[in-house]
Write an enzyme that holds these catalytic residues in place. Structure first.
Site, mmCIF file in Angstrom:
data_model
loop_
_atom_site.group_PDB
_atom_site.id
_atom_site.type_symbol
_atom_site.label_atom_id
_atom_site.label_comp_id
_atom_site.label_asym_id
_atom_site.label_seq_id
_atom_site.Cartn_x
_atom_site.Cartn_y
_atom_site.Cartn_z
ATOM 1 N N HIS A 85 0.434 -1.200 0.116
ATOM 2 C CA HIS A 85 0.103 0.191 -0.273
ATOM 3 C C HIS A 85 0.683 1.477 -0.351
ATOM 4 O O HIS A 85 2.122 1.615 0.432
ATOM 5 C CB HIS A 85 -0.694 -0.580 0.978
ATOM 6 C CG HIS A 85 -0.284 0.092 3.117
ATOM 7 N ND1 HIS A 85 -0.001 1.666 3.124
ATOM 8 C CD2 HIS A 85 -0.255 -0.606 3.203
ATOM 9 C CE1 HIS A 85 0.408 1.428 4.928
ATOM 10 N NE2 HIS A 85 0.282 0.005 4.723
ATOM 11 N N ASP A 87 -0.347 4.152 0.612
ATOM 12 C CA ASP A 87 -0.298 5.640 2.158
ATOM 13 C C ASP A 87 0.004 5.407 3.076
ATOM 14 O O ASP A 87 0.374 4.426 3.497
ATOM 15 C CB ASP A 87 -2.503 4.995 1.965
ATOM 16 C CG ASP A 87 -2.658 4.319 2.330
ATOM 17 O OD1 ASP A 87 -2.326 3.349 2.033
ATOM 18 O OD2 ASP A 87 -3.837 4.208 3.338
ATOM 19 N N ASP A 116 5.745 1.218 8.026
ATOM 20 C CA ASP A 116 4.492 1.033 7.655
ATOM 21 C C ASP A 116 3.736 2.020 6.040
ATOM 22 O O ASP A 116 3.045 3.299 6.597
ATOM 23 C CB ASP A 116 3.691 1.234 8.957
ATOM 24 C CG ASP A 116 2.411 0.701 8.766
ATOM 25 O OD1 ASP A 116 2.163 -0.468 7.671
ATOM 26 O OD2 ASP A 116 1.653 0.857 9.178
ATOM 27 N N GLU A 148 -4.939 2.069 2.260
ATOM 28 C CA GLU A 148 -4.587 0.585 3.989
ATOM 29 C C GLU A 148 -5.403 1.391 4.950
ATOM 30 O O GLU A 148 -5.483 0.695 5.853
ATOM 31 C CB GLU A 148 -3.989 0.243 3.203
ATOM 32 C CG GLU A 148 -2.990 -1.862 3.677
ATOM 33 C CD GLU A 148 -2.972 -1.299 5.690
ATOM 34 O OE1 GLU A 148 -3.269 -2.542 6.326
ATOM 35 O OE2 GLU A 148 -2.797 -0.159 5.880
ATOM 36 N N GLU A 149 -4.652 1.878 5.147
ATOM 37 C CA GLU A 149 -4.780 2.915 6.400
ATOM 38 C C GLU A 149 -6.512 3.405 7.006
ATOM 39 O O GLU A 149 -6.502 4.095 8.339
ATOM 40 C CB GLU A 149 -3.581 3.736 6.729
ATOM 41 C CG GLU A 149 -2.325 2.960 6.630
ATOM 42 C CD GLU A 149 -1.820 2.212 7.875
ATOM 43 O OE1 GLU A 149 -2.477 2.485 9.074
ATOM 44 O OE2 GLU A 149 -0.565 2.066 7.693
#
Length: 400
Positions: A85, A87, A116, A148-149
């Protein structure tokens, strides 16, 4: 050499990592990094394409994933999904330096989202570029996804909605592994599953009265508090690999009127689940707890509103004997000289969509770091290179 760990240039990989970290990309604001990933893949000759992501009802979100496919020589060979991902969370307070510096010090690359998961994104990008020159029988589908976040994982959800991953046989997600594992692990590590998650959205309705005579009303805040405490202590499922589920009340909102007994309250409760615990089971568990309290308030238990009824994070595990796992084990040992640890993820993410909703054998393999989602976040730069090399080695083996 191509199709081998030697195809990964450490300096170029770390430079890419720094470039990615320096792009601010909180969820719902990913346009700049999406364009960067697209252009980088295009310059590498990988013929990327934008994949529109749309969720007009709850969030109004419009964005794009980036896809690139490497076609193998044998249509009967497996197809491997390689996902990351783009983001991050919002930049948090507490940084004592530029949170997007991409600064390198003592083998660490600092920045919000460095671990992350800009590190995993960089590793996947250079790996797919190296694999483009390998003689593979099977296909590789690279997906760089948005949100994703955010609350719903809209990028991965759109992949499933549009059938993009229908022809895939297995998946690797390059999330940071050890830092978010259920047990203490060090890289190399393969995480072969994760618990699932539901979010209870509970309405508690009491009866208003003057605050000087609370006995004449039914206090929804008090009853919501009793329910929250009972839910936190309720029995949950266990699993031999994923361990026990968990319940965590997150918020109670209600009341606030001067000298008035609160007549309504909203309670949000996090519930992590293991295989065998589906939506109906989870609802029934909470309703049973509420019924047992015999509250004077009315209680209505549901889930947080979602784009569709199947948009939730279901639990999954991947068999340790799956051919992809064996290829990753061999690749990790070849690259690092160490057999990888086997573990399981403590939280949820896009891998739940692939492992549960899509039913794909899904492995999490990513570089480690610290302070994920916090000030001072960093990723170990050498592990970004190692992960890229493991991906190339393992994919070459798994795909022939």
């Amino acid at each position: 050499m191509t199709g081998t760990p030697d195809a990964i240039d450490p300096d170029a990989t770390i430079e890419l990592l720094q470039q990615l970290v320096r792009i601010e990309s909180p969820y719902f604001e990913e346009d700049e990094i999406v364009a960067f990933v697209y252009d980088w893949l295009a310059e590498a000759g990988l013929e990327p394409e934008y994949h529109p992501v749309s969720e007009p009802e709850l969030t109004g979100y419009e964005g794009n994933n980036v896809l690139a496919r490497l076609e193998g020589s044998d249509p009967d060979a497996p197809t491997l999904l390689l996902n990351a991902h783009v983001d991050t969370v919002e930049i948090v307070d507490g940084w004592d330096e530029d949170p997007l510096s991409g600064r390198l010090e003592d083998g660490r690359c600092y920045g919000q989202g460095a671990c992350d998961m800009k590190g995993g994104l960089a590793a996947a990008m250079v790996a797919v570029r190296a694999l483009a020159d390998a003689d593979l029988r099977g296909d590789v589908l690279f997906t760089a996804v948005v949100d994703e976040e955010g609350p719903y994982g809209l990028g991965a959800n759109q992949l499933l909605r549009d059938g993009v991953v229908d022809d895939c046989d297995a998946a690797i997600v390059t999330e940071p592994g050890p830092v978010l594992a259920q047990s203490d692990l060090e890289n190399p590590a393969l995480l072969l599953g994760a618990r699932g998650r539901f979010l209870y959205d509970i309405a508690v309705r009491g009866r208003a009265a003057h605050g000087s005579k609370p006995h004449e009303g039914t206090n929804a805040v008090v009853d919501a508090g009793r329910l929250a405490a009972a839910l936190a202590e309720m029995d949950v499922g266990t699993h031999p690999k994923l361990g026990a589920g968990s319940v965590c009340p997150l918020s109670i909102e209600g009341g606030g009127e001067t000298l008035s007994v609160p007549d309504a309250c909203r309670l949000l409760v996090d519930r992590h689940v293991v295989p065998g615990e589906g939506p109906d089971d989870v609802l029934e568990d909470a309703e049973r707890v509420a019924d047992g309290l015999e509250l004077d308030s009315e209680v209505e238990i549901g889930f947080r509103e979602a784009p569709a009824s199947d948009v939730y994070y279901g639990p999954y595990t991947t068999d340790e004997d799956h051919p992809l796992v064996r290829s990753l084990e061999a690749g990790a040992e070849s690259v690092t000289g160490t057999s990888p640890a086997i573990g399981y993820f403590s939280s949820v993410g896009d891998f739940n969509y692939f492992g549960h909703r899509a039913g794909l054998p899904t492995v999490i393999l990513g570089p480690d770091g610290e302070n994920v989602h916090g000030a001072g976040e960093f990723v170990y730069a050498d592990e970004v290179v190692d992960v890229a090399r493991i991906l190339v080695t393992a994919a070459s083996d798994y795909l022939g």
